[in-house]
Design a protein around this motif. Sequence first.
Motif, PDB file in Angstrom:
ATOM      1  N   LEU A  86       0.954  -0.808  -0.186  1.00 34.95           N
ATOM      2  CA  LEU A  86      -0.030  -0.148  -0.104  1.00 34.95           C
ATOM      3  C   LEU A  86       0.668   0.970  -0.252  1.00 34.95           C
ATOM      4  CD1 LEU A  86      -2.775  -1.115   2.745  1.00 34.95           C
ATOM      5  CD2 LEU A  86      -2.797  -1.452   0.377  1.00 34.95           C
ATOM      6  N   ILE A  92      -7.028   5.473   1.588  1.00 29.78           N
ATOM      7  CA  ILE A  92      -7.934   3.903   2.240  1.00 29.78           C
ATOM      8  C   ILE A  92      -8.329   4.897   0.157  1.00 29.78           C
ATOM      9  CG2 ILE A  92      -9.115   2.408   1.871  1.00 29.78           C
ATOM     10  CD1 ILE A  92      -5.930   2.621   4.174  1.00 29.78           C
ATOM     11  N   PRO A 131      -3.619   4.205   5.641  1.00 31.53           N
ATOM     12  CA  PRO A 131      -3.829   2.906   6.157  1.00 31.53           C
ATOM     13  C   PRO A 131      -2.638   2.235   7.062  1.00 31.53           C
ATOM     14  CG  PRO A 131      -2.520   3.054   3.853  1.00 31.53           C
ATOM     15  CD  PRO A 131      -3.289   4.404   4.367  1.00 31.53           C
ATOM     16  N   ARG A 139      -5.912  -3.836   5.657  1.00 34.56           N
ATOM     17  CA  ARG A 139      -5.155  -3.988   4.733  1.00 34.56           C
ATOM     18  C   ARG A 139      -5.193  -4.679   3.495  1.00 34.56           C
ATOM     19  NH1 ARG A 139       0.170  -2.397   7.763  1.00 34.56           N
ATOM     20  NH2 ARG A 139      -1.306  -1.180  10.042  1.00 34.56           N
TER      21      ARG A 139
END
Lengths: 352, 275
Positions: A86, A92, A131, A139
Amino acid sequence: MAEIKLNNLTKRWGDFVGVDDQSLHIKDREFLVLLGPSGCGKTTTMRMIAGLEDPTAGEIWIGDRMVNDDLPKDRDVAMVFQNYGLYPHMTIFENIAYPLRVRGVDKSEVKPRVEKAAEQVELTQFLDRKPKALSGGQRQRVALARAIVRTPKVFLMDEPLSNLDAKLRVTMRAELKHLSRELQITTVYVTHDQIEAMTLADRVAVMKHGVIQQLGTPDEIYNDPANLFVAGFIGSPAMNLINGSVRNGMFVTTGGTQLVKLDAADRAKAILGVRADDMQVHDAGQGDIDVTIYAFENTGESTLLTVQWGKQRVIARGDRHLRKDQDEVVGISLDPDHLYLFDPETEDRIRI
Amino acid sequence: MTGRQRKQFWRAVHAALILVAMFVMLVPIVWIFLAAFKTHVDVYQLKLFFTPTLENFGIVFDDPYRLGQKLFNSTIVALVTVVIAIPIATLAAYSFSRFSMRGETMMLVIILATQFVPAVVIILPFFVMFRDIGLLDTRVGLILVNLAIVMPFAIWMIKGFIDGIPMDTEEAAMVDGSSRLQVIRNIVLPMAAPGLLTSGIFCFIIAWNEFLFALILTNKEAVTLPIGLALFKGEEGDLWNLLSAAGIIIMAPMFVLALMIRKYFVQGMTMGAVR
């Protein structure tokens, strides 16, 4: 959506062979699992499909295009990484939107698509967070959403569940399976976990030392292993492998015990494979052979009896209500329809 | 001694040692702070209480000292050095961190080795070269020299920060559709930002404090603050009050920067320089 063809694919680093001249045809919409112990070349194979690793030799086709010289961004694949991969400095929402933004998707289209992907993985309420503020399972969902937001030709998943705890892994496995049935996109999934392979795959390719040992449905690799490695790798507990020989139509253990009738030609050395589930536990004197219990384990849903068989130990599965103790003597019988014979030298299956 | 007394004893020793260290480090700075606000008469007396004056700060900016021009030179030289050094060092560090090149380790070691060469040894060739191409006593010349000094340091330090960014993240961005440059812009730069800021400030401090090259390569136009200090050695002896005032002007930005990067200081030291 597309099929993937690997033609004589090889990856070498100096003298080390990662993938050794392998060919594989993954069908359109198929969920293919590459299964094997670490260092078997499964991740390397996937990374070559993604374009993160250049093959030493061979061709990679996605759909009707040879992609060997394409950059990862031009291959139209989406990948989920073991460590999620990520972007920690983005929310997000921004994480999921990144593949769309960087490909220049119209801004008005980004929001609904991100929201739909987030909904599919049940992340809607976390879109504003970073994250860092999410748990491991969440995640991994973000990584999934980022992959599905853009309907790619191919999904690549590199041990996506291995960083999750055992309980979460089971839930996520079911979610993955549900999602993949829904999306119907060609998927390559790398794992060392044979249960993930069995449960998720349409077909499994079992790999070792850069070579595909067997390619088949989960049923086939479980019930009809091609060689000693596949037999020992698939199944929990692992298949019992008993050293001995075949004499006059009987399998005789190394210790000299005549064990079971086998319709096979005589040979001085052979390995008999039998799964714990294909052995019955009886009272002493009532089975094919009497053995002493080395350890008795109750797992709740069944019992596992590790028994001392000459110099070898063998695991049999018993009824969940069975109660025995260490050093007790029990009778064991083998199911003659589910026995496997292997050549210890070549490690190949001997068909019986 | 009981266990508790022993504990107290060692705690006292601990505190005493810290105090001694602080004393050794801070006394010169405290002395300068006091002297900067003293008159020429007071400066030789170790008085802690005196009537403070700001006149020293006025004098140093006036003729004949004209510290303002030196302050300007120092600021330009240090800032431009950082602005040029950081982007170049970032690209170099990224390449060292992510691509494997033939002789990569060798190159890194050579870059580091340049830091071990004593400045005095290479200052003469610099002087001769700069004289021939007309860069003596110019800010451009000083910027070039400072770049040579800070670049190796910046490359090593930034490489440490980039090494700390997981490869997965970059590969995810590439599969998601980014070119290499987009990966650097969208992923690496934001993630390495604290490191870049820290490296930038370190470089600024090095360039700001650089003395030897500035001493030899400038004499009038491009003189920087540290060299300016030498002006206060006059015929009437050392003008300590003026020297101290100028010292404070040199130190002030350093204190501000040190406060700013306090958080990253240790991280920067361990990630970049040491590893």
